[in-house]
Design a protein around this motif. Structure first.
Motif, PDB file in Angstrom:
ATOM      1  N   TYR A   1      -4.052   1.300   6.045  1.00  0.00           N
ATOM      2  CA  TYR A   1      -4.661   2.554   5.607  1.00  0.00           C
ATOM      3  C   TYR A   1      -3.873   3.177   4.460  1.00  0.00           C
ATOM      4  O   TYR A   1      -4.442   3.744   3.534  1.00  0.00           O
ATOM      5  CB  TYR A   1      -4.743   3.522   6.785  1.00  0.00           C
ATOM      6  N   SER A   2      -2.560   3.036   4.506  1.00  0.00           N
ATOM      7  CA  SER A   2      -1.737   3.665   3.469  1.00  0.00           C
ATOM      8  C   SER A   2      -1.996   3.057   2.093  1.00  0.00           C
ATOM      9  O   SER A   2      -1.785   3.705   1.082  1.00  0.00           O
ATOM     10  CB  SER A   2      -0.259   3.536   3.818  1.00  0.00           C
TER      11      SER A   2
ATOM     12  N   VAL B   1      -0.594  -2.657  16.701  1.00  0.00           N
ATOM     13  CA  VAL B   1      -1.861  -2.211  16.112  1.00  0.00           C
ATOM     14  C   VAL B   1      -1.608  -0.992  15.221  1.00  0.00           C
ATOM     15  O   VAL B   1      -2.115  -0.907  14.104  1.00  0.00           O
ATOM     16  CB  VAL B   1      -2.893  -1.855  17.209  1.00  0.00           C
ATOM     17  N   VAL B   2      -0.810  -0.060  15.723  1.00  0.00           N
ATOM     18  CA  VAL B   2      -0.559   1.169  14.966  1.00  0.00           C
ATOM     19  C   VAL B   2       0.154   0.864  13.652  1.00  0.00           C
ATOM     20  O   VAL B   2      -0.262   1.329  12.587  1.00  0.00           O
ATOM     21  CB  VAL B   2       0.252   2.157  15.835  1.00  0.00           C
ATOM     22  N   VAL B   3       1.200   0.051  13.705  1.00  0.00           N
ATOM     23  CA  VAL B   3       1.918  -0.280  12.469  1.00  0.00           C
ATOM     24  C   VAL B   3       0.975  -0.979  11.486  1.00  0.00           C
ATOM     25  O   VAL B   3       0.957  -0.672  10.288  1.00  0.00           O
ATOM     26  CB  VAL B   3       3.152  -1.175  12.768  1.00  0.00           C
TER      27      VAL B   3
ATOM     28  N   ALA C   1      -2.400  -0.794  11.352  1.00  0.00           N
ATOM     29  CA  ALA C   1      -3.459   0.089  10.854  1.00  0.00           C
ATOM     30  C   ALA C   1      -2.899   1.097   9.854  1.00  0.00           C
ATOM     31  O   ALA C   1      -3.485   1.315   8.796  1.00  0.00           O
ATOM     32  CB  ALA C   1      -4.123   0.809  12.029  1.00  0.00           C
ATOM     33  N   VAL C   2      -1.758   1.675  10.175  1.00  0.00           N
ATOM     34  CA  VAL C   2      -1.169   2.649   9.250  1.00  0.00           C
ATOM     35  C   VAL C   2      -0.828   1.955   7.935  1.00  0.00           C
ATOM     36  O   VAL C   2      -1.081   2.485   6.850  1.00  0.00           O
ATOM     37  CB  VAL C   2       0.090   3.293   9.871  1.00  0.00           C
TER      38      VAL C   2
ATOM     39  N   ALA D   1       4.522   1.649   0.906  1.00  0.00           N
ATOM     40  CA  ALA D   1       4.473   3.081   1.197  1.00  0.00           C
ATOM     41  C   ALA D   1       5.826   3.721   0.910  1.00  0.00           C
ATOM     42  O   ALA D   1       5.913   4.887   0.537  1.00  0.00           O
ATOM     43  CB  ALA D   1       4.062   3.298   2.644  1.00  0.00           C
TER      44      ALA D   1
ATOM     45  N   VAL E   1      -9.832  -5.897  10.936  1.00  0.00           N
ATOM     46  CA  VAL E   1     -10.234  -6.372  12.266  1.00  0.00           C
ATOM     47  C   VAL E   1     -11.135  -7.599  12.148  1.00  0.00           C
ATOM     48  O   VAL E   1     -10.961  -8.580  12.889  1.00  0.00           O
ATOM     49  CB  VAL E   1     -10.934  -5.250  13.055  1.00  0.00           C
TER      50      VAL E   1
ATOM     51  N   SER F   1      -6.299   4.112   1.656  1.00  0.00           N
ATOM     52  CA  SER F   1      -6.880   5.230   2.394  1.00  0.00           C
ATOM     53  C   SER F   1      -8.377   5.051   2.597  1.00  0.00           C
ATOM     54  O   SER F   1      -9.168   5.940   2.325  1.00  0.00           O
ATOM     55  CB  SER F   1      -6.605   6.560   1.685  1.00  0.00           C
ATOM     56  N   ALA F   2      -8.789   3.885   3.040  1.00  0.00           N
ATOM     57  CA  ALA F   2     -10.210   3.660   3.242  1.00  0.00           C
ATOM     58  C   ALA F   2     -10.450   3.010   4.598  1.00  0.00           C
ATOM     59  O   ALA F   2      -9.736   2.082   4.977  1.00  0.00           O
ATOM     60  CB  ALA F   2     -10.753   2.761   2.135  1.00  0.00           C
ATOM     61  N   SER F   3     -11.463   3.527   5.305  1.00  0.00           N
ATOM     62  CA  SER F   3     -11.842   2.903   6.579  1.00  0.00           C
ATOM     63  C   SER F   3     -12.297   1.476   6.360  1.00  0.00           C
ATOM     64  O   SER F   3     -12.154   0.629   7.235  1.00  0.00           O
ATOM     65  CB  SER F   3     -12.988   3.676   7.230  1.00  0.00           C
TER      66      SER F   3
ATOM     67  N   LEU G   1      -9.692  -0.977   7.059  1.00  0.00           N
ATOM     68  CA  LEU G   1      -9.381  -1.106   8.490  1.00  0.00           C
ATOM     69  C   LEU G   1     -10.392  -2.020   9.174  1.00  0.00           C
ATOM     70  O   LEU G   1     -10.025  -2.886   9.975  1.00  0.00           O
ATOM     71  CB  LEU G   1      -9.400   0.267   9.155  1.00  0.00           C
ATOM     72  N   ILE G   2     -11.676  -1.821   8.836  1.00  0.00           N
ATOM     73  CA  ILE G   2     -12.706  -2.655   9.440  1.00  0.00           C
ATOM     74  C   ILE G   2     -12.524  -4.102   8.996  1.00  0.00           C
ATOM     75  O   ILE G   2     -12.552  -5.028   9.799  1.00  0.00           O
ATOM     76  CB  ILE G   2     -14.115  -2.134   9.064  1.00  0.00           C
TER      77      ILE G   2
END
Lengths: 507, 146
Positions: free
Chosen positions: A411-412, A403-405, A407-408, A54, A424, A415-417, A420-421
């Motif tokens: 995602y970066s 989790v935030v670091v 996920a971001v 990023a 997990v 840019s797709a859900s 992310l899924i």
């Protein structure tokens, strides 16, 4: 002389203001993550893969940042091992063995500063070794064709399965899963879609950063929860005297040097790394001490020599790990596998060609190892108390942050859900595998090397029009196949040499 | 069933999936002796081999976890899964606030601690990543607010 000139170029690259700042940042972040119980170099580097992207850094800068994080978390790992007897990763188990008793005796400050010093010694000696050995090896590696590469990768997998784990079959299974995951996506040679199940998100294959974060960050949180609920509360010992004295330094110097030597050579083997190195150095040192000076041996009760040799070996191995990664494109640990994966994201093919095509990258990285180690030593001795305070950060602050670091970062990338899924799902699956003692390092190595292995295998068989005999047609290839077979038998012998505590599967 | 046996069974299942879905992988035009099918098949054989060895060997080396831990693990996984799903739809700040609060509760925070840390983390990281580092994050339902 040529090497010296190249090294100077490397220092010029590494000491540009941005790269210096990145090395310092990496050293601080790495140490902080390393201190946190349960989080080691792999987790630290994995979480930062997407962040590095990023930021849009050039390849040499991102390698410098990741190397600093890697080395930094090796320094940090010993802090939790010594202060609270919780090794952040398998290679710090030996550190806790001698370090924790020392801090119980009020010598935490001495143990911490001495281990920082011997870590530094081990790292720097190994980096000198890289400077001397890497160019020679890379010239030799240029003779490698597809046939030799296939044999070399089989050798690397054999090392991983044979040396790393006490259950080779599970390491082999992990390798297989990694190889299988690497086949997902469009096949470059034929254009056939493999295992994409009509999902457009899978056409390019599994995103490397998604997989790495799922494997190492998300699964770690689940493990963290397990130890949080089933574990015991943390009590930090008092620091005591802050710095070791000259006498202690002289007393431990031979042990540290022996550890550095053992670590360097173990680190050269693909798959071995810090865990095996520290265990081997520890048992060697213990044997030497008990033979020469049975009265003075305080092994198991807090012996400075044990601590010194373990830390020197561990850090020496983590640095010499870079040699197979840079010269042959074969990473020898989970962490270097991730760094290698990052190189491929830059469209750089890791291997001997890098020495000629990307000298700034290679020598900048090597020079930054020197700079990073000096920074780490300078930082670690005065600031150890500050880093130790990371240990009292409660899990309920830490975990959402991770989790935030993660996920971001994931995602970066796309840019797709979907990713992310996937992150997990991979994390949950990895947790399940890790509970079954399936090591994660071979899995990521299989994923990173799977594509290269398949390409070389197909290339070799194209050369021979499908004749399998070509795979053992050259002397180098035969030697590597032989070595692979030997290494699979070696652990049975090694197991007798290593103390029981070393038999942890590294993940 | 022992843990190693169930691992072995899973490995066999995975090898089966690889083989079934990989068998049809044939290139329409073959330029080389080895097509796209061979490597996945070799991998399937390797995984199946491991599966069989584990099935025969058996054994159990998974340390037991308490029921409370198991519930926690399931809760954490489900929370993360929901977070992944609502991340784009609800937007970064609200979904992160919810996730962070629940995860903090799972790790033993009080309601006040969970709410406060969730608020600080969601807004703070949004400002840091989206505004500071140019990582574009979904604004979602709070689109007009920031």
């Amino acid at each position: 002389m040529e090497t010296l000139a190249l090294l100077m170029t490397g220092f010029a690259v590494a000491s540009s203001p941005m790269n210096l700042a990145l090395a310092a940042l990496g050293a601080v972040v790495g140490t902080m993550v390393g201190v946190l119980p349960g989080l080691g170099p792999v987790n630290a580097v994995a979480m930062l893969v997407p962040v590095v992207f990023a930021l849009g850094l050039p390849p040499e800068s991102s390698m410098i940042l990741m190397a600093a994080i890697y080395i930094g978390s090796e320094y940090g790992g010993r802090i939790s091992a010594i202060l609270i007897n919780v090794p952040g990763e398998a290679s710090a188990v030996m550190t806790a063995l001698e370090g924790y008793p020392l801090s119980r005796q009020g010598l935490a400050g001495v143990a911490l500063s001495l281990s920082a010093w011997t870590s530094f010694l081990g790292s720097v000696l190994a980096t000198v070794g890289i400077v001397l050995a890497a160019p020679v090896l890379s010239r030799w590696a240029l003779a490698f064709g597809p046939v030799e590469y296939v044999a070399l990768m089989i050798f690397a997998f054999a090392c991983l399965t044979g040396l790393l784990s006490d259950q080779p079959i599970k390491a082999l299974l992990a390798t297989g899963i990694g190889l299988a995951l690497s086949t997902i996506g469009i096949d470059a040679n034929s254009g056939v879609m493999r295992y994409t199940f009509d999902m457009p998100n899978l056409i390019d294959g599994l995103a490397f950063s998604t997989l790495v974060i799922g494997l190492f960050a998300i699964s770690e949180l689940l493990i963290l929860l397990q130890s949080h609920r089933d574990g015991v509360s943390v009590k930090i010992e008092r620091m005591g005297r802050n710095l070791f004295n000259f006498k202690e330094m002289r007393f431990t110097l031979p042990s540290a040097l022996r550890g550095a030597g053992i670590g360097f050579f173990i680190g050269l083997l693909p798959g071995a790394g810090g865990t095996v190195a520290s265990a081997l150095a520890y048992s060697t040192e213990r044997k030497i001490t008990e033979r020469r000076d049975p009265e003075g041996s305080r092994f198991g009760k807090g012996d400075l020599r044990g601590l010194a040799t373990v830390e020197a070996a561990n850090n020496s191995a983590s640095n010499s790990n870079f040699i197979p990664m840079l010269t042959l494109g074969i990473p020898s640990s989970g962490t270097t596998a991730i760094m290698l994966g990052v190189l491929t994201l830059y469209n750089l093919t890791p291997g001997p060609m890098l020495f000629t095509s990307q000298p700034e990258l290679i020598w900048g990285l090597i020079a930054s190892l020197f700079i990073g180690n000096v920074m780490l030593l300078a930082m670690n001795i005065p600031l150890v108390g500050l880093f130790a305070r990371m240990l009292s950060v409660p899990a309920w602050v830490l975990v959402p942050f991770i989790v935030v670091v993660s996920a971001v970062g994931v995602y970066s990338g796309k840019s797709a859900s979907f990713d992310l899924i996937l992150m997990v799902v991979v994390g949950a699956a990895a947790y399940w595998l890790r509970r079954m003692h399936v090591p994660m390092a071979p899995l990521i190595l299989g994923f990173v090397l799977g594509g290269i292995l398949e390409t070389n295998l197909r290339r070799a068989l194209s050369l021979s029009a499908g004749e399998v005999q070509i795979l053992w047609s050259s002397p180098i290839a035969i030697a590597l196949w032989g070595a692979a077979a030997a290494i699979l038998l070696l652990p049975r012998l090694l197991r007798r040499a290593l103390p029981a505590e070393a038999r942890l599967s590294e993940d | 069933m022992s843990s190693n046996r169930s691992l072995g069974a899973m490995a066999l299942l995975m090898a089966g999936i690889l083989a079934v879905f990989g068998w049809g992988l044939v290139a329409p035009f073959a330029y080389e002796p080895v097509g796209p099918r061979a490597f996945p098949m070799l991998t399937a054989v390797l995984i199946a081999f491991c599966g069989i060895v584990l099935l025969i060997g058996g054994g159990n080396d998974t340390e037991a976890v308490s029921r409370r831990t198991m519930t926690g693990i399931v809760m954490l996984t489900v929370t993360l899964l929901i977070y992944a799903v609502i991340f784009e739809r609800l937007g970064y700040v609200p979904s992160t606030f919810l996730m962070s609060g629940i995860v903090a509760r799972i790790f033993g925070a009080s309601w006040i601690q969970a709410t406060l840390s969730g608020a600080v983390l969601s807004v703070g990281s949004y400002l840091l990543f989206d505004r500071g580092l140019d990582v574009v994050l979904p604004a979602g339902i709070l689109g007009g607010l920031f």
